[in-house]
Design a protein around this motif. Structure first.
Motif, mmCIF file in Angstrom:
data_model
loop_
_atom_site.group_PDB
_atom_site.id
_atom_site.type_symbol
_atom_site.label_atom_id
_atom_site.label_comp_id
_atom_site.label_asym_id
_atom_site.label_seq_id
_atom_site.Cartn_x
_atom_site.Cartn_y
_atom_site.Cartn_z
ATOM 1 N N ARG A 85 0.830 -1.199 0.000
ATOM 2 C CA ARG A 85 0.000 0.000 0.000
ATOM 3 C C ARG A 85 0.867 1.252 0.000
ATOM 4 N N ASP A 86 2.061 1.164 0.640
ATOM 5 C CA ASP A 86 2.981 2.306 0.614
ATOM 6 C C ASP A 86 3.393 2.600 -0.822
ATOM 7 N N THR A 87 3.792 1.542 -1.555
ATOM 8 C CA THR A 87 4.277 1.766 -2.910
ATOM 9 C C THR A 87 3.150 2.202 -3.822
ATOM 10 N N ASP A 88 1.877 1.809 -3.501
ATOM 11 C CA ASP A 88 0.745 2.267 -4.305
ATOM 12 C C ASP A 88 0.683 3.782 -4.360
ATOM 13 N N PHE A 89 0.929 4.417 -3.210
ATOM 14 C CA PHE A 89 0.852 5.878 -3.151
ATOM 15 C C PHE A 89 1.864 6.478 -4.123
ATOM 16 N N LEU A 90 3.103 5.938 -4.067
ATOM 17 C CA LEU A 90 4.151 6.456 -4.954
ATOM 18 C C LEU A 90 3.759 6.250 -6.410
ATOM 19 N N LYS A 91 3.223 5.054 -6.700
ATOM 20 C CA LYS A 91 2.864 4.741 -8.081
ATOM 21 C C LYS A 91 1.830 5.752 -8.596
ATOM 22 N N ILE A 92 0.854 6.011 -7.777
ATOM 23 C CA ILE A 92 -0.233 6.879 -8.240
ATOM 24 C C ILE A 92 0.263 8.310 -8.467
ATOM 25 N N ILE A 93 1.085 8.828 -7.546
ATOM 26 C CA ILE A 93 1.502 10.217 -7.775
ATOM 27 C C ILE A 93 2.538 10.325 -8.884
ATOM 28 N N ASP A 122 -2.912 20.746 -10.719
ATOM 29 C CA ASP A 122 -1.649 20.001 -10.741
ATOM 30 C C ASP A 122 -2.000 18.517 -10.756
ATOM 31 N N SER A 123 -1.798 17.865 -11.894
ATOM 32 C CA SER A 123 -2.307 16.491 -11.982
ATOM 33 C C SER A 123 -1.590 15.551 -11.008
ATOM 34 N N GLY A 124 -0.343 15.829 -10.691
ATOM 35 C CA GLY A 124 0.381 14.977 -9.732
ATOM 36 C C GLY A 124 -0.280 15.026 -8.375
ATOM 37 N N ILE A 125 -0.663 16.231 -7.939
ATOM 38 C CA ILE A 125 -1.326 16.378 -6.632
ATOM 39 C C ILE A 125 -2.789 15.976 -6.747
ATOM 40 N N GLY A 126 -3.409 16.422 -7.847
ATOM 41 C CA GLY A 126 -4.849 16.193 -8.015
ATOM 42 C C GLY A 126 -5.223 14.727 -7.974
ATOM 43 N N GLN A 127 -4.321 13.852 -8.405
ATOM 44 C CA GLN A 127 -4.696 12.443 -8.455
ATOM 45 C C GLN A 127 -4.016 11.595 -7.379
ATOM 46 N N ALA A 128 -3.352 12.248 -6.477
ATOM 47 C CA ALA A 128 -2.721 11.481 -5.389
ATOM 48 C C ALA A 128 -3.800 10.908 -4.470
#
Ligand code: CLF
Ligand code: SF4
Length: 521
Positions: A4-12, A368-374
């Motif tokens: 689940r930790d790596t999921d966050f990184l993947k999504i952003i 900001d799509s990086g933040i918007g989809q985190a």
């Protein structure tokens, strides 16, 4: 780092992935604002601390315990204690006559201008004591016409009382519905008393369920707002509560409040004595999330007692005991309607301003799509009310927990804790318990925090943050979210897995209750 930790990184890092934040109006539940509902409905809920999450930061309720008898038995209730539907077990309420209740309402309203609602929620069932309940409402509406009337019931007597409820202009009714299937119901209700007869087992549960659903339909047909409370009892009705949610939604319930079972052996209840556990914070949130669709979910309930007074997270009932109320001369009570209205005007100004700031921040973050989809994170907040981060870490008996994404900062629960700071000294034991209670949060926002607790929290990967001290909660959380995502992207922050197995605590309230004046000046 788990998956689940790596999921966050993947999504952003891959912003084209679908956003998982709270982006639609319906998912924001009782955080809804005036743009989300009919003006007539907004007018009914905007000052009600239970029906509007936003309102609960500013407005208080009081309960008058005029209804001692009950017509059913719930396995989570011991009659020596307050009604578990709407109260914290373990504290016996002082009973009030309707006359003393009306006097108490005037005394409280003259002192606590933020008190906008009077509810009858026990200590038994309000509608099993109809004469006392409606006499109380009659006296209050004459003496304090700006106060909203609210009642809570198990629903057995409800269909017979709907006309009287409407006649007394009671706009808010809570019905506790724990099942819609008698097979489940017989595990929760050993008996009911109906039509001069005691019914047991499945027959009892069937009658109760039919009466509850009929009462709900009759109320919504009269445009009375109905909140349904359900007690989540793991292994008994936890998965069934989705069916309850569907059935009450179909019948027009405005809000669904799924509360955790409170069950301790010392309460002497059937569940307490048989070791029935309550849900963890994670289990409760998962069920609430799964029920959230087109229906508003209440998540800020504090399961208050039948004589509670104050903001939802506090208890000022000790300031207004029967003895003190009896000693008051009614001529000395100054019920100042204009001061109460002035308070409400001020609060509405603050709320409108905050909504605008929040909208601007959300629009900015979404660009900001990086933040918007985190994916969302959980952040805890120490507050004494007024919608601000205005409490020291060491003084908090409760932390509010928000799920924060670029689209919203949504209240998802609270965690009650022991005080960290007692008599000026930090308590190591309580710090360990606070850290465990907040283990699924990435940060805790406070007005102030000492170096020692800050370090301990950071070891558990919870940031103690005081840079937003005395600022509005939701805009601060949204600003922090952008910082957090940037920190993860830059490798300064390692994201953490969500989920808390910590049992839910009941019973600790903030002892005093004035909303700090900084909020209202
Ligand atoms: Fe009281 Fe209930 Fe009215 Fe609120 S409480 S009768 S609706 S004024 Fe509120 Fe307390 Fe939860 Fe009840 S926090 S237990 S939901
Ligand atoms: Fe107790 Fe309330 Fe259930 Fe009656 S309805 S048994 S008072 S919890």
């Amino acid at each position: 780092m788990d998956s689940r930790d790596t999921d966050f990184l993947k999504i952003i890092q891959e912003p084209e992935t679908e956003a998982s934040g709270c982006s639609e109006k319906a998912t924001c539940g009782s955080s809804a604002g005036p743009a989300d509902m009919d003006p007539e409905v907004w007018n009914k809920v905007k000052n009600h601390p239970c029906y509007s999450e936003e309102a609960h930061h500013f407005y208080a309720r009081m309960h008058v315990a005029v209804a001692p008898a009950c017509n059913i038995q719930c396995n989570y209730c011991n009659r020596k204690y307050d009604c578990s539907n709407e109260s914290r077990p373990g504290v016996v309420s002082e009973r009030l006559t309707p006359e003393l209740a009306a006097k108490k309402v005037l005394a409280v309203a003259s002192e606590i201008h933020q008190m906008t609602v009077v509810g009858i929620a026990g200590a038994g069932d309000s509608l099993a004591n109809p004469d006392k309940t409606f006499k109380t409402f009659e006296l209050i509406s004459k003496a304090a016409p700006d106060i909203k009337l609210c009642l809570s019931t198990n629903g057995l007597a409800l269909p017979d009382m709907v006309d009287r409820i409407a006649d007394y202009n009671v706009d808010h009714v809570t019905v506790t519905i724990n099942m819609v299937d008698p097979e489940v119901g017989e595990k929760i209700y050993p008996w009911i008393f109906y039509n001069k007869k005691r019914w047991k087992g499945r027959d009892a549960a069937k009658i109760l369920s039919e009466r509850q659903l009929l009462g709900l339909e009759m109320l919504t047909a009269r445009k009375i707002l109905v909140k349904v409370n359900s007690v989540m009892i793991p292994g008994i009705n936890d998965s069934h509560l989705k069916d309850v949610n569907r059935e009450v939604k179909k019948r027009g319930a405005f809000l669904h409040n799924i509360m955790p079972l409170i069950s301790e052996p010392e309460h002497g209840t059937f569940y307490g004595l048989t070791g029935q556990r309550g849900p963890t914070a994670e289990e409760l949130k998962a069920l609430q999330d799964s029920c959230e669709g087109e229906m508003n979910m209440m998540r800020h309930c504090r399961q208050c007692r039948a004589d509670a007074v104050g903001l939802l997270g506090e208890d000022r009932s000790a300031e207004f005991t029967n003895e003190k109320i009896e000693a008051i001369e009614i001529a000395d009570v100054s019920y100042d309607l204009s001061a109460r209205e002035a308070y409400r005007d001020k609060v509405e100004g603050i709320r409108a301003k905050e909504r605008k700031i929040k909208e601007m921040l959300v629009a900015g973050l979404g660009r900001d799509s990086g933040i918007g989809q985190a994916p969302p994170i959980l952040v805890a907040v120490a507050t004494q009310g007024g919608g601000e981060i205005n409490q020291h870490f060491g003084h908090a008996r409760e932390f509010q927990v928000y799920e924060v994404s670029a689209a919203d900062a949504k209240f998802v629960g609270h965690r009650r804790v022991d005080l960290y700071c007692e008599g000026g000294y930090g308590e190591e034991d309580s710090l360990g318990r606070i850290t465990a209670a907040l283990s699924d949060c990435v940060a805790v926002m406070v007005a102030k925090i000492g170096g020692c607790p800050k370090k301990t929290l950071e070891e558990a990967r919870i940031f103690g943050i005081d840079k937003y001290a005395y600022q509005s909660i939701k805009p601060s959380l949204l600003s922090y979210f952008a910082e957090y995502v940037e920190g993860v992207k830059a490798g300064r922050i390692t994201p953490k897995a969500s989920g808390s197995q910590t049992p839910i605590r009941s019973g600790a309230f903030t002892p005093t209750g004035q909303i700090p004046l900084t909020v209202l000046s």
